[in-house]
Design an enzyme around this catalytic site. Structure first.
Site, mmCIF file in Angstrom:
data_model
loop_
_atom_site.group_PDB
_atom_site.id
_atom_site.type_symbol
_atom_site.label_atom_id
_atom_site.label_comp_id
_atom_site.label_asym_id
_atom_site.label_seq_id
_atom_site.Cartn_x
_atom_site.Cartn_y
_atom_site.Cartn_z
ATOM 1 N N LYS A 65 0.841 -1.205 0.000
ATOM 2 C CA LYS A 65 0.000 0.000 0.000
ATOM 3 C C LYS A 65 0.876 1.256 0.000
ATOM 4 O O LYS A 65 1.918 1.287 0.663
ATOM 5 C CB LYS A 65 -0.883 -0.035 1.258
ATOM 6 C CG LYS A 65 -1.915 1.078 1.354
ATOM 7 C CD LYS A 65 -2.759 0.893 2.616
ATOM 8 C CE LYS A 65 -3.882 1.897 2.733
ATOM 9 N NZ LYS A 65 -4.695 1.676 3.955
ATOM 10 N N SER A 69 -9.560 -1.130 7.277
ATOM 11 C CA SER A 69 -9.064 -0.945 5.909
ATOM 12 C C SER A 69 -8.345 -2.125 5.291
ATOM 13 O O SER A 69 -8.022 -2.090 4.104
ATOM 14 C CB SER A 69 -8.148 0.265 5.844
ATOM 15 O OG SER A 69 -8.946 1.416 5.738
ATOM 16 N N SER A 84 -9.635 1.302 3.093
ATOM 17 C CA SER A 84 -8.819 2.128 2.222
ATOM 18 C C SER A 84 -7.760 1.356 1.438
ATOM 19 O O SER A 84 -7.235 1.866 0.457
ATOM 20 C CB SER A 84 -8.140 3.221 3.045
ATOM 21 O OG SER A 84 -7.278 2.646 4.001
HETATM 22 N N1 GLN Z 1 -12.919 3.273 6.610
HETATM 23 C C1 GLN Z 1 -12.369 3.738 7.852
HETATM 24 C C2 GLN Z 1 -12.062 5.195 7.756
HETATM 25 O O1 GLN Z 1 -12.412 5.772 6.807
HETATM 26 C C3 GLN Z 1 -11.151 2.936 8.211
HETATM 27 C C4 GLN Z 1 -9.962 3.368 7.482
HETATM 28 C C5 GLN Z 1 -8.756 2.558 7.805
HETATM 29 O O2 GLN Z 1 -8.838 1.498 8.415
HETATM 30 N N2 GLN Z 1 -7.609 3.080 7.421
HETATM 31 O O3 GLN Z 1 -11.494 5.778 8.631
#
Ligand code: GLN
Length: 464
Positions: free
Chosen positions: A55, A154, A130
């Protein structure tokens, strides 16, 4: 051998990128050089010649780290994250950096400054986020394993929407050194794979104490592969019935309930458990995560890294314009929310209160784990939704994380495992959450299910 598999992965990444947009950088030259070096040196490391995707918020020397943001753009960190150092020492070859929501904020990859990732099962749908690029790269068979980061789901959420395995380890299990910080008390590097065994192997390499990250624990790193015994007799699985109610898609519900039956047949005992404070988790998460983000993202000021706005003769104007032009809408929304909940008049009402409820959520887990070895829940309330469907409704988007954020708030590990396809042929996943340091149990349970009901379907967009 290693050169062949690396060459295969790079060619597939290049070929499918126009369709999937999973990679922001593909390092053909560098990766092939490293693969050749590994072959010639006879490196017999645990991961010799294994291609891996990373990532774009995890630092890899010689590659970009944009975090899906214009403000970092093609910024190249001069060092490796500890997890990368450990993987490459074991012989793994990073083939490229994957697309993600800007600074890991999002659940659909639509917040990337470089366009959304497309789901290989249906390219009109989101990959989840994400870490959508990493999930997609594994689901499409480009790489066998990939790294993401999981602050509120994420890794597990995109894994579920793409039909692969996604692990978020216990907080402090791996180093965050070289992972660009979003919410430091929640962030953890996680692993994607198509097989439980592969995920277990990667965790074994990256886990453990790192003097560069004081939040890593000194807890010993067990041989995770040894836990894949297939013997689930006597395992106690907690079933939080109240989480299988409102807002949960009927097909997802049925699918996860059928997983419970499989576990019962495998000899596990199913016990009812309650998580009375889980319903506050989204509210608590979006206070704590935005508070920490507003502080962490202060460093992107146009001086130290990446992008700087042009024609700004005065310093404060330069800060302001750089941040205005460099950050996307969701990141700005979170900086504002976080600044608000930390401000003098609201700290007690929001931030302190959220920290108190966080403790109650953690205690819910501790109580539940007195009666079971792990909990089973859906990973996401629905299968992958259409690109654009929730983009204008941040609250609907936030609700996607309802099953995943609790593990980050409590610091406990969780794993998402594919358990079938919906009637529209979209993957469905279930989640196992266990006590601190229970990764061996999670791997054992996930592997037991994988053996009993292997998920062998492949998406229409695929490397092979
Ligand atoms: N979807 C969650 C957020 O928007 C988690 C994001 C993540 O785990 N980086 O914060």
């Amino acid at each position: 051998m290693s050169r062949q598999s690396v060459e295969f992965s790079i060619a597939a990444a290049e070929r499918l990128n126009e369709t999937l947009n999973a990679f922001l950088e593909i390092d053909r030259e560098g990766a092939l050089t490293r693969a050749r070096e590994i072959e010639e040196s006879g490196n017999a490391g645990a991961l010799a010649g294994i291609p891996i995707a990373v990532k774009d918020n995890i630092c890899v020397r010689g590659m970009q780290a944009s975090c899906g943001s214009k403000i970092l753009g093609d910024y190249q960190p001069p060092y490796n994250a500890t997890v990368i150092e450990r993987l490459t020492n074991a012989g793994a070859v990073v083939i490229g950096k994957t697309n993600c929501d800007e600074f890991a904020m999002g659940s659909s990859n639509e917040n990337s400054a470089f366009g959304p990732v497309r789901n290989p099962w249906d390219t009109t749908r989101v990959s989840g986020g994400s870490s959508g690029g990493s999930a997609t790269a594994v689901a499409a068979g480009i790489v066998p394993v990939a790294l993401g980061s999981d602050t509120g789901g994420s890794v597990r959420q995109p894994a579920s929407l793409c039909g692969v395995i996604g692990l978020k380890p216990t907080y402090g299990r791996n180093s965050r050194y070289g992972l660009v910080a979003f919410a430091s008390s929640l962030d953890q590097v996680g692993v994607f794979g198509r097989k439980v065994e592969d995920v277990a192997r990667i965790l074994g390499v990256i886990a453990g104490r790192d003097p560069r990250d004081a939040t890593t624990a000194d807890a010993p790193v067990p041989d995770y592969s040894a836990s894949l015994t297939g013997d689930l007799k006597g395992a106690r699985l907690g079933f939080p019935r109240t989480l299988f109610g409102e807002g949960l898609d009927e097909e997802v519900k049925k699918s996860v309930e059928s997983v419970v039956d499989v576990y019962r047949d495998l000899g596990a005992e199913i016990v009812d458990v309650e998580l009375p404070h889980a319903r506050y988790a989204i509210a608590v998460y979006y206070i704590i995560a935005t508070a920490e983000a507003s502080s962490n993202l202060a460093r992107f000021d146009g001086v130290r890294y990446g992008f700087r706005a042009e024609d700004t003769p005065e310093l404060r104007l330069m800060y302001r314009r750089t941040r205005e032009e460099g950050f996307g809408a969701e990141v700005k929304r979170r900086i504002m929310l976080g600044t608000y909940v930390l401000s003098a008049g609201y700290y007690d009402a929001y931030y302190r209160k959220a920290q108190q409820v966080r403790t109650l959520i953690k205690n819910d887990f501790l109580n539940a784990f007195e009666r079971c070895d792990a909990l089973i829940t859906p990973t996401t309330p629905t299968p992958a939704f259409e690109i654009g469907e929730k983009a204008d409704d941040p609250l609907a988007m936030y609700l996607n994380d309802i099953y995943t954020v609790t593990a980050n708030l409590a610091g406990v590990p969780g794993i998402s495992v594919p358990c079938g396809l919906s009637s529209e042929r979209l993957p469905i996943g279930f989640q196992l959450v266990g006590p601190y340091w229970s990764e061996p149990t999670l791997f054992k349970l996930a592997h037991g299910y994988e053996q009993a009901r292997p998920f062998t379907e492949r998406p229409p967009i695929s490397a092979s």
